[in-house]
Enzyme design. Structure first.
Site, PDB file in Angstrom:
ATOM      1  N   CYS A   3     -13.571  14.655 104.332  1.00 41.14           N
ATOM      2  CA  CYS A   3     -13.235  13.235 105.114  1.00 41.14           C
ATOM      3  C   CYS A   3     -14.840  12.592 105.310  1.00 41.14           C
ATOM      4  O   CYS A   3     -14.669  11.243 105.520  1.00 41.14           O
ATOM      5  CB  CYS A   3     -12.573  13.659 106.090  1.00 41.14           C
ATOM      6  N   HIS A  25     -13.372  15.954 112.279  1.00 38.92           N
ATOM      7  CA  HIS A  25     -12.992  14.975 111.249  1.00 38.92           C
ATOM      8  C   HIS A  25     -13.461  13.699 111.503  1.00 38.92           C
ATOM      9  O   HIS A  25     -14.024  13.233 112.359  1.00 38.92           O
ATOM     10  CB  HIS A  25     -11.388  14.873 111.508  1.00 38.92           C
TER      11      HIS A  25
END
Length: 1115
Positions: free
Chosen positions: A205, A452
């Site tokens: 990510c 994330h």
């Protein structure tokens, strides 16, 4: 307990976590923590989902003697949940913690539920250091628990001074929100926003957010398109082509785009894709690679033109006319977050003037030491300004990285000419207006242990923001992209406003990590139009072809229920495959000609298609159905009947295929005359058996298909010997031996055929395989490795090429050996020793391969610990072909009987530490260790006595009794320290006390009394009635600290981490009266002063293969 394997790389989860599994290996490199919800499109109104916060207090934590422990059950949304922990780690050196569906075993078939949750280990001294990780998961019967195998290091957890264990009590929190899976999976990013996302390979990510930012910088995208590539390049081997391909798909695809080709072009393997790295590091490495690849092309200099700025470092003397300057370039700027309220405050700090005076004067050439001022000013800023916000810092007090979640504001428009150009150097071109507009905000959500990444971007610099979160793109309002990414704290609305309760605040773990600004004066040039004419013709053709193939497959898939795939095997396929691609059975059906025929068409239509394809008229075709036998072989079973041939293709498939898949497998029998023209198939009766024949040559170790024959059931093999010799090219009277190939799973079964009895008596039937060879080879068996068919098939079934790597170079193949899966442990090490020219195979130690991490397993294979090679190559349900080897200095059986300890010896009179490896039999005692050590170290006196201590985080936890066995001593997490016993400790009086003395410091930024220990702890004898002044004199002498420095030290009595400062007149022994304190190390005399000593070169943790990998692009 469900054994799970990590999901495959094509998974579309945002981040890769692991279900709880009983790992038999070390850390799995797949743990990162998504914290953003993915339950519903963000512009969709949904009810507040049910949530619950569960708190679990575990007493006597360090004494828990269980591998795993479950909490009490708690309820959320009517479901039963519980927390599962592994106090000593799930075979890793970290605490393992999972959320578990408590009643999964009794729930109805097909159950599932979706939850977002966070798990935390509470810091009971300072809540800001609580370790919290968040994720989401769709729980079901296969994955009824989910969480973090490497939640936090055991060394940090078990260190009492860190605050996670207080009074040997651990507090764990779980916050669970149960959500409905509303529209997430059906959400169409392209339809809703006009943009598509990037698929996550496991932990990419961070890369996806950066790639989207670069893609949405059109000038950069255009430059990438104009990099020269050719139609012969492969994307997986060319970074420019892979990036071009990725950008093209982002521009024209309707679905999320995979990044595997790009990461392959980086030279990354599976393991790299599961390692979360730093965005800034990847950005720099990628830009450096592209800058290098652009040299000598039409786009040379693009990276510098877009991203490169310059600043001037200067030192200017105050009292004399002397100034030193140095110009430096930058591609991004790192701005402080801590102590700064916004971007402008960070720039103010960046150009802050430092005074060089007093002891820190500047040595100016020809002027000697001078008072001076030192600073940085900017010569020019780039068109695209990348600001890296320093959200992660090293906390020297805690000896660890921490994330700074403080509030930090950034403007939509950034004016770097403000206050009359305070940031600019005298050499700066003042005609350039440095007014910037915000283009993208890269966000990190989570903590220092993982998280994330996603990005908010304005692709056209309009008022509309978009959130790019891996595969999902959503429209966002400016508040979400700006204010909500400032970080800091947020107040929860009060549930009972009338009660005047203090508001509850919580830290926001999602905040901006990187900002990209575009200069207003360069906006039109940077945000240029990029269309198909910018894309090379060969690239357009290649990618359009890929897209067409994808669409074709999609259409085929959608229409699959209307068609039957018929796979037709012929003699030619058998001759081509047997002995090359396959050795057992007859054919690989995936490599034969297939026909896609509509189900409602008659079978006769299919036969006409076959006639066109193979040139065999319909009347000469006879088709046989294949059948899977009970022994797992797959053979032609029977010819189609005339009645079956008049049915539709769909009806015939249903009759022949009990598995109900869309395929029909047939064998096409064609009879050829002497002139090789096709003939009508012969009449087939129940007495006729169709047999297939393979010929084996032991000299060439070659097996090949030679043909098929019809034989009579009551006939005997002797009747077809002439024909078989003819098929083999042997003389008519060559003596041959026949074997039936019966099966090959799980073991090979190949039996000799008696040529004197009938085929029926030998239980031969349609589709059976006979292998034959010259009989003479059996009489001269010593000449051949595999003299007969059974031994050859056994060899083929079990042969295995193994790639051996030196454990010291685990990425590089050293040599390869062809072995048998049935090779014993002794066979394998003997072959390796022979390859290395080593006389003693027992000095070879082998280590298996972890297929997921692409690393050696943490524990080597014990001597004869695994019986066969096949066991050495298995990792869970995967089989590897890699083994690692070491050459030991002593035989492995002898080494396994020994225990190796790393002992740090502290010299009594010299300020030096030497680490020694002590290798002794496992049943040895601490006294044996000390005796062995005495032979290796320099003692202050020949009769000096030694002792062995257990030291952990600068505290002494144990003095080992001389009689203690060494087998259970662990030097992996604790430091073993050996030292001479001082004379004063040997003759303690009745009122003397031996106390612990530790160095400590306190963080001036923290209001609480938490202390941080450092340096080397030691023991000290205190006498009854002795004052602190007397004790200080002895300590100063022992540590040899100069008067000036020692005068700054403070001494305190510390109990359970709380310091109580002492005066020179205090009687020290009065403080050390209590003996019931938990752990003597928690009551000590503390020496408070600053830690100026350099870090030691050695570490307590000797674990193999534990290292942090930097970002590398290899190609």
């Amino acid at each position: 307990m469900t054994m799970m394997t990590p999901p495959p790389l094509e998974q579309e989860d945002e981040e890769m976590l692991v279900p709880h599994q009983e790992f038999t290996e070390g850390p799995q490199p797949m743990e990162v923590i998504p914290t953003e919800t993915a339950s519903a499109p963000e512009n969709q109104q949904v009810e507040d989902p049910p949530s619950f916060k569960f708190r679990w207090t575990i007493e006597n934590f360090s004494r828990l003697n269980v591998k795993k422990l479950y909490s009490d059950i708690f309820y959320v949304a009517g479901y039963k949940w519980r927390v599962l922990i592994f106090p000593k780690g799930n075979n890793v050196d970290h605490l393992s913690i999972y959320l578990d569906v408590a009643d999964s075993a009794t729930l109805p078939y097909g159950w599932s539920r979706y939850a977002q949750f966070s798990l935390a280990v509470v810091n009971q001294i300072h809540g800001k250091y609580t370790v919290r990780k968040e994720t989401q998961h769709q729980f079901n019967s296969r994955e009824s628990d989910w969480g973090f195998t490497s939640f936090m290091s055991l060394s940090e957890l078990y260190d009492p001074s860190r605050g996670y264990l207080v009074n040997d009590t651990c507090v764990i929190e779980a916050e669970v929100t149960v959500r409905k899976m509303v529209d997430y999976w059906s959400y169409d990013s392209k339809k809703e926003t006009g943009y598509v996302g990037l698929k996550n390979q496991g932990a990419t990510c961070y890369m996806n957010s950066l790639l989207q930012t670069l893609y949405h910088t059109p000038y950069f995208r255009k430059a990438v398109y104009h990099m020269p590539t050719t139609e012969n390049d492969m994307p997986s081997g060319s970074i420019p082509l892979a990036l071009q391909s990725l950008f093209y798909k982002l521009q024209y695809s309707d679905n999320s785009v995979a990044t595997k080709e790009l990461t392959k072009s980086f030279g990354w393997d599976t393991y790299d894709s599961f390692m979360q790295h730093d965005v800034q590091e990847l950005n720099r490495v990628l830009c450096e690679k592209l800058e290098d690849k652009m040299k000598g092309t039409v786009v040379e200099g693009t990276i510098q033109h877009l991203f490169e700025g310059h600043h001037m470092n200067y030192i200017e003397c105050i009292n004399v006319d002397y100034k030193s300057t140095r110009k430096e370039s930058f591609y991004d700027l790192q701005l402080d977050v801590k102590g700064c309220r916004d971007v402008y405050a960070s720039f103010d700090k960046y150009v802050e003037v430092e005074r060089l005076e007093g002891d820190n004067k500047y040595h100016a050439e020809n002027f000697g030491l001078q008072d001076a001022k030192k600073g940085v000013l900017f010569i020019d800023f780039p068109p695209v300004l990348q600001l890296q916000l320093k959200r992660f810092e090293y906390d020297f007090m805690r000896d660890t990285m921490v994330k700074i979640n403080d509030r930090y504001e950034f403007p939509l428009q950034l004016d770097l000419d403000r206050e009359n150009g305070k940031y600019l150097s005298p050499d700066a071109d003042r005609r350039v207006r440095n007014l910037y507009t915000l283009h993208s905000v890269l966000v990190h959500s989570g903590g220092v242990h993982g998280g994330h990444y996603y990005a908010f971007i304005r692709p056209t610099l309009s008022d509309q923001w978009f959130k790019f979160d891996d595969e999902r793109v959503t429209k966002e309002d400016p508040k979400r992209a700006l204010e909500e990414q400032y970080g800091g704290e947020e107040e929860l609305p009060q549930t009972n406003p009338g009660f005047n309760n203090p508001p509850f605040k919580f830290t926001k773990y999602s905040n901006a990590y990187m900002l990209v600004y575009i200069r207003e004066s360069d906006k039109e040039k940077i945000m240029c139009n990029v269309d198909e004419k910018d894309i090379a013709e060969h690239l357009r053709v290649r990618l359009k072809k890929e897209q067409e193939e994808k669409e074709h497959k999609k259409k085929e898939k959608a229409e699959a229920h209307l068609y039957t795939i018929i796979k037709v095997a012929r003699n030619e396929d058998l001759a081509e495959q047997i002995g090359r691609e396959i050795f057992f059975d007859l054919v690989d059906h995936d490599k034969v000609r297939s026909f896609r025929i509509q189900k409602q068409l008659p079978f006769s239509h299919f036969k006409e298609e076959v006639a066109k394809e193979f040139g065999i008229p319909v009347q000469f075709q006879r088709f046989w159905l294949w059948a899977k036998r009970q022994n797992h072989t797959y053979r032609p079973n029977r010819p189609l009947t005339p009645q079956e041939e008049v049915q539709s293709v769909g009806q015939l498939r249903e009759v022949s295929n009990k598995a109900h898949n869309a395929e029909l497998k047939l064998f096409l029998e064609i009879e050829l005359g002497p002139d090789l023209r096709p003939l009508p198939p012969p009449q087939k009766t129940k007495e006729d058996i169709l047999l297939f024949f393979k010929l084996y040559d032991p000299e060439k170790e070659d097996l090949r298909f030679v043909g098929r024959l019809f034989v009579k059931a009551l006939g005997k093999p002797t009747e077809i010997l002439l024909k078989l010799n003819e098929m083999a090219g042997f003389s008519p009277n060559e003596e041959i031996e026949l074997y039936e190939e019966i099966k090959f799973e799980p073991n090979v079964m190949c039996e000799h055929i008696d040529k004197r009895i009938s085929f029926r008596s030998s239980q031969l039937e349609d589709g059976d395989i006979i292998c034959y060879q010259r009989a003479s080879a059996l009489q001269n068996g010593d000449q051949y490795r595999y003299p007969d068919v059974p031994s050859f098939l056994e060899y083929v079934r079990n042969r295995q090429v193994v790639h051996f790597r030196s454990l010291e170079k685990p990425k590089e193949d050293d040599f390869s050996l062809e072995l048998s899966k049935l090779s014993t442990y002794d066979d394998v090490v003997e072959r390796v020793a022979r390859q290395l020219g080593l006389d003693d195979p027992s000095k070879i130690r082998l280590t298996s391969h972890n297929c997921y991490s692409q690393q050696p397993k943490p524990q080597p294979i014990k001597f004869r610990g695994l019986e066969h090679l096949s066991e050495m190559l298995v990792h869970y349900n995967q089989t590897s072909d890699i083994l690692y080897y070491e050459v030991l200095d002593i035989p492995l059986p002898e080494l396994q009987g020994l225990k190796t300890l790393k002992v740090a010896f502290h010299h009594a009179t010299k300020d030096e530490v030497a680490v020694h490896s002590i290798r002794l039999p496992k049943n040895s005692t601490v006294a044996d260790v000390i005796n062995d050590l005495k032979t290796k170290v320099e003692l202050s006196r020949p009769d000096a006595e030694l002792r062995l201590l257990e030291v952990f985080y600068h505290k002494i936890y144990k003095i080992f009794p001389p009689g203690e066995k060494i087998e259970n001593i662990n030097d992996q997490y604790w430091t073993l320290r050996a030292e001479e016993i001082p004379e004063e400790e040997k003759n303690l009086g009745p009122h003397d006390r031996l106390i612990h003395v530790y160095h400590f410091t306190r963080d001036p930024n923290q209001n609480q009394m938490q202390v941080q220990n450092f340096g080397e702890p030691f023991f000290l004898v205190i006498r009854e009635g002795e004052t602190l002044a007397d004790v200080k004199t002895r300590i100063q002498k022992k540590l040899q600290v100069p008067d000036e420095e020692f005068s700054k030290w403070k001494l305190a009595f510390i109990s359970l981490g709380r310091p109580e400062y002492l005066q020179d007149s205090d009687i020290v022994s009065n403080r050390f009266q209590r003996r019931d304190i938990y752990g003597a190390w928690e009551q000590y005399l503390g020496l408070e002063h600053s830690d100026t000593a350099p870090k030691r070169a050695y570490t307590a943790n000797q674990n193999r293969h534990t290292f942090e990998k930097p970002v590398k692009i290899y190609n």
